[in-house]
Design an enzyme around this catalytic site. Sequence first.
Site, PDB file in Angstrom:
ATOM      1  N   CYS A  76      -7.283  -5.333   3.201  1.00 32.40           N
ATOM      2  CA  CYS A  76      -6.447  -6.205   4.032  1.00 32.40           C
ATOM      3  C   CYS A  76      -7.230  -6.912   5.130  1.00 32.40           C
ATOM      4  CB  CYS A  76      -5.258  -5.447   4.605  1.00 32.40           C
ATOM      5  SG  CYS A  76      -5.687  -4.074   5.693  1.00 32.40           S
ATOM      6  N   ASP A  83       0.145 -12.348   4.474  1.00 31.24           N
ATOM      7  CA  ASP A  83       0.020 -10.907   4.289  1.00 31.24           C
ATOM      8  C   ASP A  83      -0.171 -10.683   2.788  1.00 31.24           C
ATOM      9  OD1 ASP A  83       0.469  -8.180   3.851  1.00 31.24           O
ATOM     10  OD2 ASP A  83       2.181  -8.058   5.217  1.00 31.24           O
ATOM     11  N   HIS A 119      -2.755  -2.001   8.911  1.00 32.60           N
ATOM     12  CA  HIS A 119      -2.743  -3.154   8.022  1.00 32.60           C
ATOM     13  C   HIS A 119      -3.022  -4.420   8.827  1.00 32.60           C
ATOM     14  CE1 HIS A 119      -1.769  -5.464   4.516  1.00 32.60           C
ATOM     15  NE2 HIS A 119      -0.744  -6.060   5.101  1.00 32.60           N
ATOM     16  N   GLN A 169      -3.271  -9.160  -2.330  1.00 28.56           N
ATOM     17  CA  GLN A 169      -4.104  -7.975  -2.179  1.00 28.56           C
ATOM     18  C   GLN A 169      -3.914  -7.095  -3.405  1.00 28.56           C
ATOM     19  OE1 GLN A 169      -3.764  -6.004   1.595  1.00 28.56           O
ATOM     20  NE2 GLN A 169      -4.499  -4.062   0.772  1.00 28.56           N
TER      21      GLN A 169
END
Length: 194
Positions: free
Chosen positions: A87, A175, A160, A81
Amino acid sequence: LDTRLTFLFQYLRNLGVPEKWQMVDVCGLDPDLLATVPRPVLAVLLLFPCSDKYEEHKATQEAEVNEKGQTVSENVFYLKQVVTNACGTIALIHSIANNTDEIQLSDGHLKQFLEDSKALSPEDRGELLQKAEGIINTHKELALEGQTKAPDENELVGYHFVAFVFKDGDLYELDGRKSFPINHGPTSRDTLLE
């Protein structure tokens, strides 16, 4: 359906995910509630509040993996990211990109992005996503329809998204804010949700 879930569902449709695939809320983790989730489950998205605890856990987890190492399948698609408020899009891309053997994407912006980014590093994939006007504009068009207000790319948000996927026998946490995918160990397509 929650407004956010409706937005994500329509976003997937507009990016070429066939209608046979859907998103549902998981209302709890006890077996009776998990039994209500349609199968097969290809990915689980987790939306949670950002906090100092998350940042501490992230740092500890990355340090442990760096120290002990881990095995990550070369077939795991992971992207970093590089934009603050991407996200949700990244979690969706992680979910789809790691399931293209099941999800036959229609030709379009997402399919092209996955093809263009296949040989890139996670950081370069993040940079490419930042320039992927088709994916960005699809998001903006839906936001303009009034389903949800899109935050400014640098506005701080309190939540998130991360994705959990099954790939080559293991459960991966993807993630985009972490340095790498996290392998949580063996699972199967049938036990992914549990």
